[in-house]
Write a protein that holds these residues in place. Structure first.
Motif, PDB file in Angstrom:
ATOM      1  N   LEU A 164       0.827  -1.202   0.000  1.00 26.45           N
ATOM      2  CA  LEU A 164       0.000   0.000   0.000  1.00 26.45           C
ATOM      3  C   LEU A 164       0.863   1.254   0.000  1.00 26.45           C
ATOM      4  O   LEU A 164       1.872   1.334   0.707  1.00 26.45           O
ATOM      5  CB  LEU A 164      -0.915   0.011   1.224  1.00 26.45           C
ATOM      6  N   ASP A 166       0.989   5.598   0.440  1.00 24.45           N
ATOM      7  CA  ASP A 166       0.313   6.692   1.132  1.00 24.45           C
ATOM      8  C   ASP A 166      -0.341   7.557   0.052  1.00 24.45           C
ATOM      9  O   ASP A 166       0.317   8.387  -0.569  1.00 24.45           O
ATOM     10  CB  ASP A 166       1.324   7.500   1.945  1.00 24.45           C
ATOM     11  N   SER A 167      -1.632   7.343  -0.162  1.00 25.25           N
ATOM     12  CA  SER A 167      -2.311   8.048  -1.260  1.00 25.25           C
ATOM     13  C   SER A 167      -2.416   9.543  -1.014  1.00 25.25           C
ATOM     14  O   SER A 167      -2.689  10.307  -1.945  1.00 25.25           O
ATOM     15  CB  SER A 167      -3.703   7.453  -1.491  1.00 25.25           C
ATOM     16  N   ASP A 168      -2.186   9.997   0.226  1.00 30.36           N
ATOM     17  CA  ASP A 168      -2.205  11.437   0.493  1.00 30.36           C
ATOM     18  C   ASP A 168      -1.031  12.146  -0.194  1.00 30.36           C
ATOM     19  O   ASP A 168      -1.061  13.367  -0.372  1.00 30.36           O
ATOM     20  CB  ASP A 168      -2.152  11.706   2.002  1.00 30.36           C
ATOM     21  N   LYS A 169       0.004  11.381  -0.566  1.00 30.66           N
ATOM     22  CA  LYS A 169       1.175  11.972  -1.216  1.00 30.66           C
ATOM     23  C   LYS A 169       1.039  11.993  -2.735  1.00 30.66           C
ATOM     24  O   LYS A 169       1.932  12.478  -3.431  1.00 30.66           O
ATOM     25  CB  LYS A 169       2.435  11.207  -0.813  1.00 30.66           C
ATOM     26  N   ALA A 256      -6.329   4.833  -1.599  1.00 27.31           N
ATOM     27  CA  ALA A 256      -5.973   3.703  -0.742  1.00 27.31           C
ATOM     28  C   ALA A 256      -6.158   4.037   0.736  1.00 27.31           C
ATOM     29  O   ALA A 256      -6.650   3.207   1.513  1.00 27.31           O
ATOM     30  CB  ALA A 256      -4.536   3.285  -1.023  1.00 27.31           C
ATOM     31  N   ASN A 257      -5.788   5.241   1.156  1.00 29.69           N
ATOM     32  CA  ASN A 257      -5.931   5.611   2.565  1.00 29.69           C
ATOM     33  C   ASN A 257      -7.390   5.631   2.988  1.00 29.69           C
ATOM     34  O   ASN A 257      -7.743   5.236   4.098  1.00 29.69           O
ATOM     35  CB  ASN A 257      -5.306   6.986   2.821  1.00 29.69           C
ATOM     36  N   MET A 260      -8.550   2.008   3.327  1.00 28.29           N
ATOM     37  CA  MET A 260      -8.005   1.338   4.508  1.00 28.29           C
ATOM     38  C   MET A 260      -8.684   1.789   5.789  1.00 28.29           C
ATOM     39  O   MET A 260      -8.761   1.015   6.754  1.00 28.29           O
ATOM     40  CB  MET A 260      -6.498   1.582   4.601  1.00 28.29           C
ATOM     41  N   ALA A 261      -9.193   3.015   5.825  1.00 32.51           N
ATOM     42  CA  ALA A 261      -9.912   3.476   7.011  1.00 32.51           C
ATOM     43  C   ALA A 261     -11.130   2.588   7.281  1.00 32.51           C
ATOM     44  O   ALA A 261     -11.466   2.307   8.434  1.00 32.51           O
ATOM     45  CB  ALA A 261     -10.350   4.930   6.837  1.00 32.51           C
ATOM     46  N   ASP A 264      -9.775  -1.475   7.955  1.00 34.04           N
ATOM     47  CA  ASP A 264      -9.298  -1.746   9.311  1.00 34.04           C
ATOM     48  C   ASP A 264     -10.452  -2.036  10.256  1.00 34.04           C
ATOM     49  O   ASP A 264     -10.374  -2.952  11.100  1.00 34.04           O
ATOM     50  CB  ASP A 264      -8.483  -0.548   9.835  1.00 34.04           C
TER      51      ASP A 264
END
Length: 462
Positions: A164, A166-169, A256-257, A260-261, A264
């Motif tokens: 995975l 870090d889709s925020d980047k 992706a982030n 994943m929230a 999880d």
């Protein structure tokens, strides 16, 4: 949006020369391992990266049994008798249908597969097929329809998984690769770039923060992988904009982030326990900014209403406050605030920066479960209204229906937006008056309902 379509799908081929030029500028990428040309010069290729990623992208087949709707005339006893309709024709007929989609293995050891909720929605049987030809029956662990994410489990050995990112980047202009099973053809790879980030307001999901890409996404690619040039998962392919019914190079993926929230919580609880602030919000327009004496150009979300005894109420948030930051991150719209809160868990603490009367104010709130609050309220009203969201109308003329859950006794009888003005022929103007008029008779209830410009009587029975 009428033209936005969900598919079991992945985006249009981006010009190859541009892609190769971008990859040559990034010599550290796994995708740049060269293949030899006839002259011996290196040739950039995605093949090395795809060899490691492709085994983790799966094809998903779903099988669904549905009742076939019969001619309504067959419900008329006189019609059946007159035309001597055989009794066997009155038996419910069923049809078994098959659909195709895609998925991504995110945990090889546990056999965890990520896909879209709409890929497996209503399925009686789910089969996961691997690139090596093996196939397995899958168990649905849980799903989040509001984000369009589902988690499956297969019992298999020697699996591969996708790492995975870090889709925020992620940035506009980054190269991406979409992998999936378009049109049931089998595993297919398409390439493109990130065209835009943070797309909302499409009306596809409850929570929207899409990655927009021009990598070709087609029917069958839903749930497939959107990866970067390192082979890391940055998004889950979900939808396309299709004004002419086909791909026009505008596809959408769930970051992706964001996925994943939900994942999880599904893996921990089997469901998503989404935290709620308890406010009704809207965008800060220029007209509202002027009315609230806020400087031009300020972005944020205006609090239109605060629910009683909610997390927001306890934190001291008031109607008219403008939320400009959540945990130090700027809030640019009501959709962004909704995502920032809705993807957090019950019990999470958030710090909100507000503008009130032109002054900045910081408050802290502990998110609560809206589900528990609604169910408690409805049990206190009447059993026949379980699963029906109710609130007092703004003009004090009745009780507004805010939601009707699928398992509610009132499903099919009431709908959001209905205004209840009398119960058992007694006028009601608030939820408390409705409760008193409903009484303790759990067998039946007579409601007077205003829907749009029309009024009607509705009977609820046990």
């Amino acid at each position: 949006m009428a033209f936005v379509k969900r598919f079991y799908r992945a985006v249009s081929l981006y010009p190859l020369l541009l892609l190769l030029a971008g990859m040559l500028a990034s010599a550290s990428s796994h995708a740049l391992l060269p293949a030899a040309m006839g002259s011996g010069d290196p040739l950039p290729s995605l093949a090395p990266m795809l060899k490691s990623v492709n085994p983790a992208v799966v094809n998903i087949s779903t099988y669904t049994t549905r009742n076939v709707q019969q001619n309504p005339l067959l419900n008329d006893p006189f019609f059946r008798h007159f035309f001597n309709v055989p009794e066997q024709q009155m038996r419910p007929r069923q049809r078994r249908t098959q659909s195709a989609g895609s998925g991504v293995i995110i945990d090889a050891g546990a056999g965890t597969v990520l896909t879209n909720h709409h890929v497996i929605d209503g399925a009686d049987e789910i089969t996961v097929a691997l690139e090596d030809g093996r196939s397995f029956k899958a168990e649905l662990i849980g799903s989040d329809p509001d984000v369009d994410i589902a988690v499956l489990k297969i019992e298999a050995k020697n699996l591969s998984e996708v790492e995975l990112a870090d889709s925020d980047k992620l940035q506009v202009g980054d190269f991406v690769v979409a992998i999936g099973n378009p049109f049931g053809l089998g595993q297919t790879v398409t390439t493109g770039i990130v065209s835009a980030l943070g797309r909302t307001g499409l009306g596809i999901e409850g929570y929207e923060n899409f990655i927009q890409t021009d990598a070709s996404i087609n029917p069958g690619n839903s749930g497939g992988a959107l990866v970067n040039l390192r082979g890391e998962l940055v998004g889950v392919n979900t939808a396309i904009l299709a004004p002419s019914g086909g791909n026009v190079g505008i596809g959408f993926a769930i970051p992706a982030n964001m996925a994943m929230a939900s994942i999880d919580q599904i893996l921990t609880h089997g469901e998503v326990r989404r935290g709620q602030l308890g406010v009704i919000i809207q965008d800060l327009t220029s007209e509202l900014a002027e009315a609230f004496d806020i400087k031009p150009g300020q972005r944020g979300a205006v609090v239109a209403e605060v629910q009683d005894d909610s997390a927001a109420d306890k934190a001291g948030i008031k109607a008219g406050d403008v939320v400009v930051e959540v945990d130090g991150k700027a809030v640019l719209s009501s959709a962004q605030l909704r995502n920032a809160i809705g993807l957090r868990r019950v019990g999470d603490k958030v710090k909100l920066t507000l503008l009130r009367d032109g002054k900045e104010k910081t408050v802290k709130a502990t998110l609560e479960s809206a589900k528990k609050q609604v169910e408690a309220d409805q049990r206190a009203v009447h059993p026949l209204l379980d699963g029906v969201g109710l609130k007092n109308s703004d003009d004090n003329k009745g009780v507004v229906v805010t939601e009707v859950k699928v398992d509610s006794p009132a499903v099919g009888k009431l709908q959001p937006g209905d205004i209840l003005v009398s119960v058992n022929q007694r006028r009601v103007r608030s939820v408390s008056e409705l409760q008193a008029a409903a009484g303790t008779n759990a067998d039946g209830m007579l409601l007077r309902v205003i829907r749009g410009r029309f009024a009607s009587w509705v009977v609820l029975k046990k």
